[in-house]
Design an enzyme around this catalytic site. Structure first.
Site, PDB file in Angstrom:
ATOM      1  N   HIS A 106       0.849  -1.202   0.000  1.00  0.00           N
ATOM      2  CA  HIS A 106       0.000   0.000   0.000  1.00  0.00           C
ATOM      3  C   HIS A 106       0.878   1.244   0.000  1.00  0.00           C
ATOM      4  O   HIS A 106       1.963   1.259   0.582  1.00  0.00           O
ATOM      5  CB  HIS A 106      -1.007   0.000   1.157  1.00  0.00           C
ATOM      6  N   ASP A 108      -0.384   4.386   0.838  1.00  0.00           N
ATOM      7  CA  ASP A 108      -0.789   5.397   1.820  1.00  0.00           C
ATOM      8  C   ASP A 108      -0.073   5.130   3.138  1.00  0.00           C
ATOM      9  O   ASP A 108       0.476   4.041   3.352  1.00  0.00           O
ATOM     10  CB  ASP A 108      -2.308   5.373   2.022  1.00  0.00           C
ATOM     11  N   ASP A 139       6.587   1.001   6.335  1.00  0.00           N
ATOM     12  CA  ASP A 139       5.167   0.655   6.165  1.00  0.00           C
ATOM     13  C   ASP A 139       4.460   1.672   5.299  1.00  0.00           C
ATOM     14  O   ASP A 139       4.001   2.669   5.798  1.00  0.00           O
ATOM     15  CB  ASP A 139       4.537   0.558   7.552  1.00  0.00           C
ATOM     16  N   GLU A 170      -5.027   1.476   2.961  1.00  0.00           N
ATOM     17  CA  GLU A 170      -4.881   0.388   3.940  1.00  0.00           C
ATOM     18  C   GLU A 170      -4.870   0.957   5.352  1.00  0.00           C
ATOM     19  O   GLU A 170      -5.408   0.349   6.272  1.00  0.00           O
ATOM     20  CB  GLU A 170      -3.600  -0.405   3.674  1.00  0.00           C
ATOM     21  N   GLU A 171      -4.257   2.111   5.513  1.00  0.00           N
ATOM     22  CA  GLU A 171      -4.165   2.704   6.856  1.00  0.00           C
ATOM     23  C   GLU A 171      -5.458   3.421   7.238  1.00  0.00           C
ATOM     24  O   GLU A 171      -5.535   4.055   8.288  1.00  0.00           O
ATOM     25  CB  GLU A 171      -2.987   3.690   6.930  1.00  0.00           C
ATOM     26  N   HIS A 435       3.780   3.074  12.255  1.00  0.00           N
ATOM     27  CA  HIS A 435       2.685   3.877  12.833  1.00  0.00           C
ATOM     28  C   HIS A 435       3.178   4.822  13.920  1.00  0.00           C
ATOM     29  O   HIS A 435       2.443   5.709  14.341  1.00  0.00           O
ATOM     30  CB  HIS A 435       1.532   3.029  13.411  1.00  0.00           C
TER      31      HIS A 435
HETATM   32 ZN   LIG Z   1       1.023  -1.453   6.329  1.00  0.00          ZN
END
Ligand SMILES: [Zn+2]
Length: 466
Positions: A106, A108, A139, A170-171, A435
């Site tokens: 992903h 995003d 990520d 996805e996030e 994150h």
């Molecule tokens: Zn991810």
């Protein structure tokens, strides 16, 4: 570092790839890494935060940047939007009769959080001590670049048909993913689907992510009185809703801290080194506070259910008065064993709560959200080739790893492509801080991830055709 034998799998040796061919792939990836790294940095500079309060033009920009990277590798590329953020789908045919592989990542990212928590600006990629810092540096923009690197390694001579699918939300819950799969799923069908959004067990120790837990969120309401009343006049004979709620929530665990809801699935984690000291350190558990539950720590984290009260509606301490509360509400989050059907788990939770209603209190339980876990069918030729590719890249055999959290969209893939082997890989390591502030990518490990993926495509292309 030595590991117990469980979780390891015998490697394939009768592959059609020679050690020389594997070495050529390693060398080629090494040559390509400076450009791969530069392209990764360009992606990280685009603040493609998919959460609504951020500038969605940046997510569109990052979709376009990913599309351009794929076009340069000769793929036919579309940017698709189905009511959500833009996803990128690219395809390049392989040799006649060769297997096809879909590569997922992903583009995003999570919001950066407070800039002050970062040692360097989140969208200015910065190298320190062999790690590249930045939001999305791992990520999952490194996941995107691992796919691009594998394609570049085989430029002009792709051993398999490849479809690349790079999601843009996805996030932010993958809300339009079911629609994307419904409308464009025929383009993503493949013999193997590589989902590069997880990580490895430790630096130097590759892993295949074979299980993820599912989850359920429910709201529990307790009522005991028609209206709140004076605790001096009625306390002692009438139960208040808060005390009833506390007793009800307490019934969800046994004295050891195991989930007491009957009938839920449980499994056992692979026997990997993970001791209590490390868990205490990573979780920030206070001195003297005991661990709860039974079984190995990883079994508790990956393969058994857990229940947490994550919200409570009761009168605050500040506003408290001498009253028996008439009603209280709680939000309960359940993590589920990878094989557990979430709807069935919710029913078991609901039954437990209704049966344990203290003093005849009125209890209602509503399902708020649920998501399936993932338990890979981790055998078969595709998984064998994936493990062998890890061994080729790292020089050590991979372990089977679980993840205590969820990647809910994986169940959408499992449902849509039941025939495909789903391989969950990724670039993260225990220090990645995905994150969080100071997210980073271990650059030497990243190169191994790229080698493993390039070797994997070659190994699949070399499988005997049937
Ligand atoms: Zn991810």
């Amino acid at each position: 570092m030595s590991r117990a034998g469980v979780g390891r799998v015998a490697l394939v040796t009768d592959t059609a790839l020679t050690p020389d061919q594997i070495q050529q792939i390693r060398d080629r990836v090494a040559e390509l890494m400076p450009q791969v790294r530069a392209d990764l940095e360009e992606l990280v500079r685009i603040p493609s935060v998919s959460a609504t309060s951020f500038d969605q033009a940046q997510v569109a920009r990052s979709a376009e940047a990913v599309a351009e990277l794929l076009r340069r590798e000769g793929l036919e590329v579309d940017i698709v939007v189905e009511g959500g953020r833009p996803a990128v789908i690219g395809h390049l045919d392989g040799p006649e009769g060769a297997p096809t592989v879909t590569l997922y990542a992903h583009h995003d990212v999570q919001p950066p959080g407070d800039d002050a928590d970062w040692d360097t600006p989140p969208f200015e990629p910065t190298e320190r001590d062999g790690r590249l810092y930045g939001r999305g540096a791992a990520d999952d923009k490194a996941g995107v670049m691992a796919h691009v690197a594998a394609l570049r390694t085989h430029a002009g001579n792709l051993p398999v048909g490849v479809t690349v699918f790079v999601e843009g939300e996805e996030e932010f819950g993958s809300a339009s993913l079911p629609t994307i799969l419904e409308k464009h799923g025929h383009r993503l069908a493949a013999d193997a689907i590589v989902i590069a959004d997880s990580g490895n067990w430790a630096i130097g120790e590759p892993a295949l992510t074979t299980t993820l837990r599912g989850g359920v969120r429910a709201v529990v309401r307790v009522e005991t009185l028609d209206h709140s009343v004076h605790s001096g006049m009625f306390g002692g004979a009438a139960p208040d809703a808060v005390t009833a709620m506390i007793r009800l929530l307490a019934s969800l665990h046994d004295d050891e801290g195991n989930v007491a809801v009957q009938g839920l699935d449980e499994g056992t984690a692979a026997d990997l080194d993970y001791d209590e000291a490390r868990f205490r350190e990573e979780s920030g558990l206070l001195d003297g506070v005991e661990l709860i539950g039974s079984g190995s720590i990883l079994t508790r984290l990956w393969n058994k259910p857990s229940i947490t009260t994550i919200g409570l509606d009761v009168t605050s301490v500040e506003k408290a008065s001498n009253t028996l509360a008439a009603r209280a509400a709680a939000k309960v989050s359940m993590r589920l064993a990878p094989t557990q059907d979430p709807q069935a788990a919710f029913e078991l939770l609901r039954t437990h709560l209704l049966e344990h209603a203290p003093w005849g209190a009125r209890v209602t339980v509503d399902l708020e959200e649920h998501g399936s876990g993932f338990a890979a069918d981790a055998d078969g030729p595709v998984c064998d080739e994936a493990r062998a590719s890890f061994a080729d890249a790292w020089g050590t055999e991979p372990v089977d790893m679980g993840v205590g959290g969820s990647i809910p969209f994986i169940s959408d893939f499992v449902a849509r492509f039941p025939e495909a082997s789903i391989i969950v890989t990724g670039v993260e390591d225990p220090d990645t801080r995905a994150h969080g502030a100071n997210e980073s990518l271990h650059l030497a490990e990243f190169e191994k991830v790229c080698v493993a993926e390039a070797v994997f495509l070659a190994r699949l292309g070399a499988l005997p055709r049937g």
